[in-house]
Design a protein around this motif. Sequence first.
Motif, PDB file in Angstrom:
ATOM      1  N   GLU B  39      27.607  41.730  40.661  1.00 39.72           N
ATOM      2  CA  GLU B  39      28.826  42.300  40.076  1.00 39.72           C
ATOM      3  C   GLU B  39      29.852  41.224  39.697  1.00 39.72           C
ATOM      4  O   GLU B  39      30.387  41.211  38.610  1.00 39.72           O
ATOM      5  CB  GLU B  39      29.468  43.242  41.107  1.00 39.72           C
ATOM      6  N   ARG B  40      30.110  40.347  40.646  1.00 38.00           N
ATOM      7  CA  ARG B  40      31.203  39.405  40.444  1.00 38.00           C
ATOM      8  C   ARG B  40      30.763  38.121  39.765  1.00 38.00           C
ATOM      9  O   ARG B  40      31.582  37.379  39.215  1.00 38.00           O
ATOM     10  CB  ARG B  40      31.819  39.061  41.810  1.00 38.00           C
ATOM     11  N   ASP B 317      43.266  38.179  40.834  1.00 42.73           N
ATOM     12  CA  ASP B 317      43.950  39.059  41.777  1.00 42.73           C
ATOM     13  C   ASP B 317      44.425  38.272  42.992  1.00 42.73           C
ATOM     14  O   ASP B 317      44.249  38.697  44.121  1.00 42.73           O
ATOM     15  CB  ASP B 317      42.961  40.176  42.172  1.00 42.73           C
ATOM     16  N   ILE B 320      42.598  34.348  48.623  1.00 41.21           N
ATOM     17  CA  ILE B 320      42.346  34.671  50.021  1.00 41.21           C
ATOM     18  C   ILE B 320      42.319  33.369  50.823  1.00 41.21           C
ATOM     19  O   ILE B 320      41.603  32.425  50.451  1.00 41.21           O
ATOM     20  CB  ILE B 320      41.013  35.434  50.207  1.00 41.21           C
ATOM     21  N   ILE B 422      40.559  35.008  44.086  1.00 41.76           N
ATOM     22  CA  ILE B 422      39.949  36.331  43.995  1.00 41.76           C
ATOM     23  C   ILE B 422      39.760  36.709  42.538  1.00 41.76           C
ATOM     24  O   ILE B 422      40.716  36.705  41.766  1.00 41.76           O
ATOM     25  CB  ILE B 422      40.829  37.426  44.626  1.00 41.76           C
ATOM     26  N   VAL B 423      38.523  36.973  42.170  1.00 42.76           N
ATOM     27  CA  VAL B 423      38.257  37.652  40.914  1.00 42.76           C
ATOM     28  C   VAL B 423      37.787  39.040  41.308  1.00 42.76           C
ATOM     29  O   VAL B 423      36.664  39.223  41.752  1.00 42.76           O
ATOM     30  CB  VAL B 423      37.189  36.922  40.079  1.00 42.76           C
ATOM     31  N   ALA B 424      38.688  40.003  41.192  1.00 43.65           N
ATOM     32  CA  ALA B 424      38.356  41.368  41.597  1.00 43.65           C
ATOM     33  C   ALA B 424      37.634  42.064  40.452  1.00 43.65           C
ATOM     34  O   ALA B 424      37.885  41.773  39.287  1.00 43.65           O
ATOM     35  CB  ALA B 424      39.626  42.143  41.952  1.00 43.65           C
ATOM     36  N   MET B 425      36.712  42.951  40.796  1.00 45.70           N
ATOM     37  CA  MET B 425      35.977  43.677  39.769  1.00 45.70           C
ATOM     38  C   MET B 425      36.349  45.154  39.818  1.00 45.70           C
ATOM     39  O   MET B 425      36.350  45.773  40.882  1.00 45.70           O
ATOM     40  CB  MET B 425      34.466  43.541  39.992  1.00 45.70           C
TER      41      MET B 425
END
Lengths: 102, 444
Positions: B39-40, B317, B320, B422-425
Amino acid sequence: MRLREIAHARTGDKGNVSNISVIAYRVEDYPRIAAAVTAERVRGCFPGLTIGEIVRYELPGLGAINFVLYGALGGGVTRSLALDAHGKCLGASVLDLEIAET
Amino acid sequence: MTTIRIGAGAGFSGDRIEPAVDLAERGELDFLVFECLAERTIALAQLARIDDPAKGYDPLLARRLSSVLPACRRGGVRIVTNMGAANPLAAADLAGRLARRLGLTGLRIAAVTGDDVVDAVRGGAWRVEETGQPVAALGDALISANAYLGAGPIVAALDQGADIVITGRVADPALFLAPAIHSFGWAMDDWRRLGCGTLAGHLLECSAQITGGYFADPGYKDPPDLARLGFPIGEIDADGGLAITKLAGTGGEVTEHTCKEQLLYEVHDPSAYLQPDVVADFSGVSIVPDGRDRVRISGGSGRPRSGLLKVSLGLLDGWIGEGQISYAGPGAVERGRLAARIVEERLELLGIACEERRAELIGVDAILGPAAAAPVPREVRMRFAGRTETAAAAAAIGAEVEALYLCGPSGGGGVSRSTRRIVAMVSTLIPEDLAAPQIHMTEV
């Protein structure tokens, strides 16, 4: 006895949704697993976690039940602060459920 | 052709290398498929491409391809992979250079593009599934938008004689469905067979997860020789019948149990597995042992596709920050808890704001959360993690955990710390005609 004696499990993730399959080793054991392992008992395996709706799908031909746990992964693997962001460790806890001997 | 043999050469970007080499050399395969795009991964690849326009494909592409290309060329095994990630054209170019370096000629290499729909969706009204907001509301945080393409463009590339097909984002099962459509000439509205091919792809796409990986539970499930796990082979016939097996002499096992676990892996409603080509139905599947390390699978089905494509949206995003430290012996739990309280107070004193944070003891409550009664462990590892707006704030979290060496509870050791972007999906759905797949063929 524990569910672990008659069933195995696998956990998967998609976004913020976890799914846990519970599969009878012997298809003959499926009816009592299906009777005993409800969505609410699965929720009860995770008192320390925040989980949304749990949907249960039955696959009697395979002797399997699929539980879909919405909102279970702390926002999803990509932004969760959890150590196990995929939630891959979760399924094993379901196998700890007590079920009737016969 | 009555049956095709498809090997799964990788089930994620970090998968083992040698099982695919074994399959290429001994598998008598028609196709070897590498699924390497989680996904990411594609959003991270997009970031890599922004830094360097020649990059953005899978970092292990060269290693994986060059380790199997000679044997695949000898045996006529055609390769399908999504290792193109955010840059299939550059990946195909590299594949061509690798082939020449290996002295291989006459190879046709196809790149599939068109999954990148960021320009089409940016500013659009498409609803983000997770938040309910329109895509437009994501603004500059949106760094990637990749549609899950179906089997169509891969089939077209194979029809044009491609020996290697390199894609970006496509639905994982489509990597396996496409060779079946190409080989048997299945119609794109033959929903039952498309459902069967999707079932095959779904079972094979995670490589060792169907041959005994992600399975062992000592005393209950004991697949042998996990250090030498064989990756799976799917035999698909013209009617959509399927057998799963693996090479003799490899580790692991293929049983009805490994197949059942993988059938439901990452599936929600088993009667509606949504794919770009078909809504596959696994609810009537039958799984029957057929000799050692061989299982027959039948009963897959399907219904007309929705006409919508899922799009993965990558968002910047924040960051962390994380730090860990261990305590052992009597009072380990109490010292670990004290350590967490100190870090919390330090972050407040320093004015480090976290959008969300968590402190836990690995071995006590890090995975399953707090429990009413738990045995007292001999050792614990305190983990403190927080999501922050800036890299500097994230780094401060690890720094404060590290400072516990001298300023924290007694006997704290083994600090580790990390800071990551963070690369949020999130995802949305778009009409399928908004993505325009293209095939770019080169010959070396």
